[in-house]
Every structure is written in structure tokens, then in C-alpha cells.
Write a protein that holds these residues in place. Structure first.
Motif, PDB file in Angstrom:
ATOM      1  N   ALA A 199       0.831  -1.210   0.000  1.00  0.00           N
ATOM      2  CA  ALA A 199       0.000   0.000   0.000  1.00  0.00           C
ATOM      3  C   ALA A 199       0.860   1.253   0.000  1.00  0.00           C
ATOM      4  O   ALA A 199       0.562   2.232  -0.691  1.00  0.00           O
ATOM      5  CB  ALA A 199      -0.927  -0.010   1.221  1.00  0.00           C
ATOM      6  N   GLN A 200       1.952   1.220   0.761  1.00  0.00           N
ATOM      7  CA  GLN A 200       2.854   2.376   0.798  1.00  0.00           C
ATOM      8  C   GLN A 200       3.521   2.600  -0.549  1.00  0.00           C
ATOM      9  O   GLN A 200       3.646   3.732  -1.007  1.00  0.00           O
ATOM     10  CB  GLN A 200       3.905   2.167   1.884  1.00  0.00           C
ATOM     11  N   GLU A 201       3.955   1.518  -1.186  1.00  0.00           N
ATOM     12  CA  GLU A 201       4.627   1.645  -2.480  1.00  0.00           C
ATOM     13  C   GLU A 201       3.678   2.149  -3.564  1.00  0.00           C
ATOM     14  O   GLU A 201       4.066   2.913  -4.453  1.00  0.00           O
ATOM     15  CB  GLU A 201       5.230   0.294  -2.893  1.00  0.00           C
ATOM     16  N   LYS A 202       2.399   1.733  -3.503  1.00  0.00           N
ATOM     17  CA  LYS A 202       1.439   2.116  -4.537  1.00  0.00           C
ATOM     18  C   LYS A 202       0.640   3.368  -4.179  1.00  0.00           C
ATOM     19  O   LYS A 202      -0.165   3.830  -4.985  1.00  0.00           O
ATOM     20  CB  LYS A 202       0.470   0.949  -4.794  1.00  0.00           C
ATOM     21  N   GLY A 203       0.878   3.916  -2.982  1.00  0.00           N
ATOM     22  CA  GLY A 203       0.152   5.116  -2.587  1.00  0.00           C
ATOM     23  C   GLY A 203      -1.314   4.873  -2.307  1.00  0.00           C
ATOM     24  O   GLY A 203      -2.172   5.693  -2.624  1.00  0.00           O
ATOM     25  N   ILE A 204      -1.638   3.725  -1.720  1.00  0.00           N
ATOM     26  CA  ILE A 204      -3.035   3.361  -1.445  1.00  0.00           C
ATOM     27  C   ILE A 204      -3.342   3.602   0.024  1.00  0.00           C
ATOM     28  O   ILE A 204      -2.649   3.088   0.901  1.00  0.00           O
ATOM     29  CB  ILE A 204      -3.287   1.877  -1.802  1.00  0.00           C
ATOM     30  N   PRO A 228      -9.012   2.600  -6.922  1.00  0.00           N
ATOM     31  CA  PRO A 228      -9.174   3.962  -6.375  1.00  0.00           C
ATOM     32  C   PRO A 228     -10.488   4.618  -6.785  1.00  0.00           C
ATOM     33  O   PRO A 228     -11.153   5.242  -5.981  1.00  0.00           O
ATOM     34  CB  PRO A 228      -7.979   4.719  -6.967  1.00  0.00           C
ATOM     35  N   GLU A 229     -10.889   4.440  -8.045  1.00  0.00           N
ATOM     36  CA  GLU A 229     -12.104   5.112  -8.521  1.00  0.00           C
ATOM     37  C   GLU A 229     -13.344   4.575  -7.796  1.00  0.00           C
ATOM     38  O   GLU A 229     -14.190   5.330  -7.340  1.00  0.00           O
ATOM     39  CB  GLU A 229     -12.281   4.913 -10.025  1.00  0.00           C
ATOM     40  N   ALA A 230     -13.439   3.251  -7.666  1.00  0.00           N
ATOM     41  CA  ALA A 230     -14.610   2.650  -7.022  1.00  0.00           C
ATOM     42  C   ALA A 230     -14.671   3.034  -5.560  1.00  0.00           C
ATOM     43  O   ALA A 230     -15.724   3.356  -5.019  1.00  0.00           O
ATOM     44  CB  ALA A 230     -14.572   1.124  -7.171  1.00  0.00           C
ATOM     45  N   ALA A 252      -2.965  12.246   2.474  1.00  0.00           N
ATOM     46  CA  ALA A 252      -3.511  11.168   1.656  1.00  0.00           C
ATOM     47  C   ALA A 252      -2.737  11.073   0.353  1.00  0.00           C
ATOM     48  O   ALA A 252      -2.574  12.058  -0.362  1.00  0.00           O
ATOM     49  CB  ALA A 252      -4.989  11.435   1.368  1.00  0.00           C
ATOM     50  N   PRO A 253      -2.216   9.878  -0.012  1.00  0.00           N
ATOM     51  CA  PRO A 253      -1.440   9.738  -1.234  1.00  0.00           C
ATOM     52  C   PRO A 253      -2.308   9.959  -2.462  1.00  0.00           C
ATOM     53  O   PRO A 253      -3.509   9.687  -2.469  1.00  0.00           O
ATOM     54  CB  PRO A 253      -0.928   8.288  -1.171  1.00  0.00           C
ATOM     55  N   ALA A 254      -1.683  10.451  -3.518  1.00  0.00           N
ATOM     56  CA  ALA A 254      -2.391  10.667  -4.772  1.00  0.00           C
ATOM     57  C   ALA A 254      -2.609   9.331  -5.470  1.00  0.00           C
ATOM     58  O   ALA A 254      -1.857   8.384  -5.276  1.00  0.00           O
ATOM     59  CB  ALA A 254      -1.578  11.597  -5.669  1.00  0.00           C
ATOM     60  N   PRO A 255      -3.664   9.220  -6.285  1.00  0.00           N
ATOM     61  CA  PRO A 255      -3.897   7.975  -7.016  1.00  0.00           C
ATOM     62  C   PRO A 255      -2.731   7.652  -7.924  1.00  0.00           C
ATOM     63  O   PRO A 255      -1.984   8.536  -8.359  1.00  0.00           O
ATOM     64  CB  PRO A 255      -5.162   8.292  -7.837  1.00  0.00           C
ATOM     65  N   ALA A 256      -2.579   6.364  -8.217  1.00  0.00           N
ATOM     66  CA  ALA A 256      -1.492   5.926  -9.086  1.00  0.00           C
ATOM     67  C   ALA A 256      -1.659   6.525 -10.482  1.00  0.00           C
ATOM     68  O   ALA A 256      -2.773   6.658 -10.978  1.00  0.00           O
ATOM     69  CB  ALA A 256      -1.484   4.396  -9.175  1.00  0.00           C
ATOM     70  N   PRO A 257      -0.547   6.938 -11.127  1.00  0.00           N
ATOM     71  CA  PRO A 257      -0.643   7.558 -12.443  1.00  0.00           C
ATOM     72  C   PRO A 257      -1.092   6.563 -13.495  1.00  0.00           C
ATOM     73  O   PRO A 257      -0.879   5.362 -13.378  1.00  0.00           O
ATOM     74  CB  PRO A 257       0.800   8.019 -12.706  1.00  0.00           C
ATOM     75  N   SER A 258      -1.724   7.075 -14.513  1.00  0.00           N
ATOM     76  CA  SER A 258      -2.156   6.222 -15.615  1.00  0.00           C
ATOM     77  C   SER A 258      -0.963   5.865 -16.482  1.00  0.00           C
ATOM     78  O   SER A 258       0.106   6.445 -16.382  1.00  0.00           O
ATOM     79  CB  SER A 258      -3.209   6.958 -16.461  1.00  0.00           C
TER      80      SER A 258
END
Length: 501
Positions: A199-204, A228-230, A252-258
């Protein structure tokens, strides 16, 4: 202590141990893995401590995969510390049953389970159960201190603990539904160490992940399946009266980039994290000041050319041997620095808060750039070492530093540091002090300049000039002391035969 280790049973003495032998008994105890609990005759392998000060590390790569057997002396994995990557070898024959913490994992605490291993002939079918037990024990151990310190932080609203009591009863309903769970602010999130790391690595944010483990515990699969969207759409619907403070919190971490993003995020290595922490502390807390001086390098360049020509002749056409024997300008600089440290010993010191330590030998750290960050291997007792030996030691240390194979004693300590960027065409820069040392010397490149010369008819001459800048800690070294040291350094380099005797 060694006798006590020998009295341990075969498994408790360890199928694996670090290649580097640490002097501390704490390291020996940490490097031996625990076998307190077993399933199907298997045992847990804990993260070893590779140095006395190591509290966590990373796993660079596993060399053995589940189901593969290994023999004594084989490398099982590479562990990444804050300064180097070290091998862990097997002492006895065995089999890798399961890997708990995979390649590339960061900040793995010492003594936490990272694998399940056994001996040849063991039934490895129980590896998954033993791994799950290890993760559960680690998560419980990690959460206990948080529960003790929790009442001290949110103490003002005394009625809130009563409201939190019925929360566990509602958790199963939340986890059984398709929406993300809603947790009260300050409520402890229960998750396995692997899930927390991912979760830390992916910013979740773990507070928005639905846990499917025992008692709503978040496991690895929950984090990997998180959308993240759901989750962002479901959270307001399930709790309309709750404020959006958790969603808009700065932490709060930002969502993972596309996949179409015009940038790439690189995880911070253990080495880079330590560099950032120490240099930030140094720049913020140490009263730096800087003194620069120009040094004429003509005599050094002439003497170096003569030595290298003699080395090539002695090598008898062997280019590799001639290359190894070549002296660099940096070797002369290192030697001249030791001469100045002998003449102005106040600079050869370190700050330890309640006292200042003055060193009797010049153990000079040489800054080396590596793919993972800067490291400063140490050339020991430069004052009592000749140029050829300084050159050989520097080359060997730099090569091991770039390969990540330095031993702790080769980069820990040192009384003075030199950072040379002249080979990159840099003429002048200032360096950040490497605490607890008092000073660091920044070396720029050598330029041809026109300098005054009353002895010539023109009144000027050409000279090869190098600029050097010392960064000094004003708590230890006063300005006049740094100026005297720079003068001694300049005199030594401009008269290199003085330290050839």
C-alpha cells in the motif's frame, strides 16, 4: 559467545548466515533466524542484521526460489542496507519452501520473517500455513505499541472510546458488502506487514481498503485488488454525514498515475533515503561556512606525468598493469590533504555534542558516485601511506562501492572527506559536511589561466589553476583555522616533492 552459538541445535544455528562477520553479539543473534514455531518440520527465516546499527533493510533479490534446494556456501539472497548490497550464504544444505517478502521489498524490519526454509526431505506442504502464521504474529507485534500510545493522542473527546466499541460488530457487514469499509477517524487499521508495504509503495490509503482476512484484517490480495475510482465513489455514499476530512487530508497519497503519464515514479532506495535524511540534517543543523583558494597545479601535473611514464616503462607493454599503476591528480590531492591535516590538526576532528574528538590519523573519506547514490569509502592512515598505495586503495574501494560490495568498516568512520568533481568539468562548488566530521573539501577542475609573474619579461605567465573550497563546521573549526588549513593544503600541492620524502 561463539561457544553459545555452537551449542544451538542444527536448525537453530541457522541454515543461512550473512557473509560479513559482525563484531557485535547483537548482530550474531539477529542474523540467526528463529525456529520458535514450526509447521511440518519447517522453520521461519528472519531478516538478519548486517551491521550493529541496522534496524531495517531491503531485499535486492532472492537467488533461490521456492522448491529449489541449496548447498552450504551458496548465496540465497542479496540484502540491501543503507550503503551496500550484501550476500547471505547457506551454512548447510536445505530447501527453500516459501518466500514471504519478495524481491525489491524496502524497509523490512530486522528479525521479521522473510521466508520459510527446511532441510532436504522435509514436507513443504505446510509452508503457506507457517507463512500466514508469521505474518499474523508480525502484524500483532507491530500493532501492540500503537494501541498503548493511542489514548495519549486523541485524549480530549473522552466520549469517543465508547462509540468505537461497537465498531468491530459492524465490520463484518462492511467487509461482506461490495463497497469499501468506512472507518472512524483515528480508528486503527489492521493489516499484514506485506499489505502495508504494498500500500505504501502504490500510494493506497489503507483506511479505504476492504479487509477480507480474519476479523477484517487487510491482506495482500485486498491491496492488490483495490480500485481507487470505485473506493472514492463508494465512500461518500456509505457515510453522507461524515466530513470529507479524510479524503481531503494533505497526507492522503495521490492515485497511481495512468499508463499514459509523462513521468515515471521511482521508489526511494534505502541508500537514497538515508542520504536524504543525513544531508538534510547536516545542512539544517550544522553552521556551514566556506573558504576557497586557488592552487597552481603545474608541478603536480609534471610529477604525475613523470611517474606514469615510468610506470608504463616498468609494465613492459602490459596496458592493464600500466593502467592499474597510474596515479591520478586525486591521489596527490588526498596526500596533500593529509599533510595539511598534520600541520593543522584542529581540522581533523568530529563533533559529538558533549565533546570534540580529535583524530591522530588522517582517515580520509573519498566521495564516490554510484547508481544508487553517494558513498564515501575510507582510505586509512593516508599520512603514513605512499602515493602508489593510496592510488591502489582508492581504485579498489571505488570499484567495490559501485558494485555495492563495500564492507561496513570500509565506509563507516573517517575523519575528513574529499569530494572531487573536477573530472566533470566543474570549476567550483560547495559540499555538504558529512557529520560528525568537521570539514569536507570540494575540488573543482584545473583551468589554464594568466597569472602575474614579476620574474618574466611580459609580467605574466600561463598556469594550470585548480580551485578548492572547504566547508567547515563553525562549532569545531573557526574561520582563521580553516584559512590556515587551506594555506597548508595549497603549499603542499604547489610543492609536491615535499611529501615525496
Amino acid at each position: 559467545m561463539l561457544a553459545a552459538v555452537r551449542r544451538l541445535p542444527t536448525r537453530a544455528s541457522g541454515l543461512v548466515s550473512p557473509r560479513i562477520v559482525a563484531a557485535s553479539s547483537n548482530v550474531v543473534r539477529a542474523a540467526a533466524f528463529s525456529t520458535s514455531s514450526r509447521v511440518e518440520a519447517l522453520s521461519k527465516f528472519n531478516m538478519p542484521a548486517m551491521s550493529p546499527t541496522m534496524t531495517e533493510g531491503g531485499i535486492a533479490a532472492w537467488k533461490k526460489q521456492p522448491g529449489e534446494s541449496f548447498s552450504a556456501g551458496e548465496v540465497l539472497l542479496e540484502i540491501e542496507t543503507d550503503k551496500a548490497t550484501m550476500d547471505v550464504e547457506a551454512q548447510e544444505d536445505g530447501i527453500m519452501a516459501k518466500i514471504i517478502v519478495g524481491d525489491g521489498s524496502k524497509a523490512v524490519p530486522v528479525n521479521s520473517p522473510i521466508a520459510i526454509i527446511g532441510e532436504e526431505g522435509d514436507d513443504i506442504s505446510g509452508a503457506d500455513a507457517l507463512a500466514a502464521e508469521a505474518e499474523k504474529d508480525a502484524s500483532q507485534t507491530k500493532s501492540e505499541p500503537k494501541e498503548e500510545s493511542k489514548p495519549e493522542a486523541p485524549e480530549p473527546p473522552k466520549s469517543e472510546p465508547k462509540k468505537e466499541e461497537p465498531v468491530p460488530a459492524s465490520q463484518p457487514a462492511a467487509s461482506s458488502s461490495g463497497s469499501a469499509p468506512v472507518r472512524n477517524e483515528g480508528e486503527r487499521v489492521i493489516a499484514t506487514p506485506v499489505a502495508r508495504r504494498i500500500a505504501q509503495e502504490k500510494g493506497i490509503p489503507l483506511s479505504k481498503v476492504k479487509g477480507t482476512g480474519p476479523e477484517g484484517r487487510i491482506i495482500k490480495a485486498d491491496v492488490e485488488a483495490y480500485q481507487p475510482e470505485a473506493a472514492g465513489a463508494a465512500a461518500p455514499a456509505t457515510s453522507p454525514s461524515a466530513p470529507s476530512k479524510s479524503a481531503a487530508a494533505p497526507s492522503a497519497p495521490a492515485p497511481a498515475p495512468s499508463s499514459s503519464a509523462d513521468y515515471e515514479d521511482t521508489p526511494v532506495s534505502s541508500m537514497r533515503r538515508v542520504i536524504a535524511s543525513r544531508l538534510t540534517e547536516s545542512k539544517q543543523q550544522l553552521p556551514h561556512y566556506y573558504v576557497s583558494i586557488d592552487v597552481e597545479m603545474d608541478k603536480v601535473l609534471q610529477l604525475r606525468a613523470a611517474f606514469n611514464a615510468a610506470s608504463e616503462a616498468k609494465a613492459g607493454g602490459d596496458k592493464q598493469l600500466a593502467k592499474q599503476a597510474k596515479l591520478s591528480v586525486g591521489d596527490f590531492i588526498t596526500k596533500a590533504a593529509s599533510v595539511a591535516l598534520r600541520e593543522v590538526p584542529e581540522v581533523n576532528a568530529a563533533w559529538y555534542g558533549d565533546f570534540i574528538r580529535s583524530y591522530k590519523k588522517a582517515d580520509i573519506s573519498i566521495a564516490v558516485a554510484t547508481p544508487t547514490g553517494l558513498i564515501t569509502p575510507i582510505v586509512r592512515d593516508v599520512g603514513g601511506t605512499g602515493l602508489a598505495s593510496i592510488s591502489a586503495q582508492t581504485k579498489a574501494l571505488a570499484a567495490r562501492a559501485r558494485d555495492g560490495k563495500l564492507k561496513p568498516e570500509e565506509y563507516q568512520g573517517g575523519s575528513f572527506t574529499i569530494s572531487n568533481m573536477g573530472m566533470f568539468g566543474i570549476t567550483h562548488f560547495t559540499a555538504i559536511i558529512n557529520p560528525p566530521q568537521a570539514c569536507i573539501l570540494a575540488i573543482g577542475g584545473t583551468d589554464t589561466r594568466i597569472v602575474p609573474d614579476d620574474s618574466s619579461e611580459q609580467g605574466w605567465r600561463k598556469a594550470n589553476v585548480m580551485q578548492a573550497t572547504i566547508s567547515a563546521d563553525h562549532r569545531i573549526v573557526d574561520g582563521a583555522t580553516a584559512a590556515r588549513w587551506m594555506k597548508a593544503f595549497k603549499d603542499a600541492l604547489e610543492n609536491p616533492l615535499s611529501f615525496m620524502l
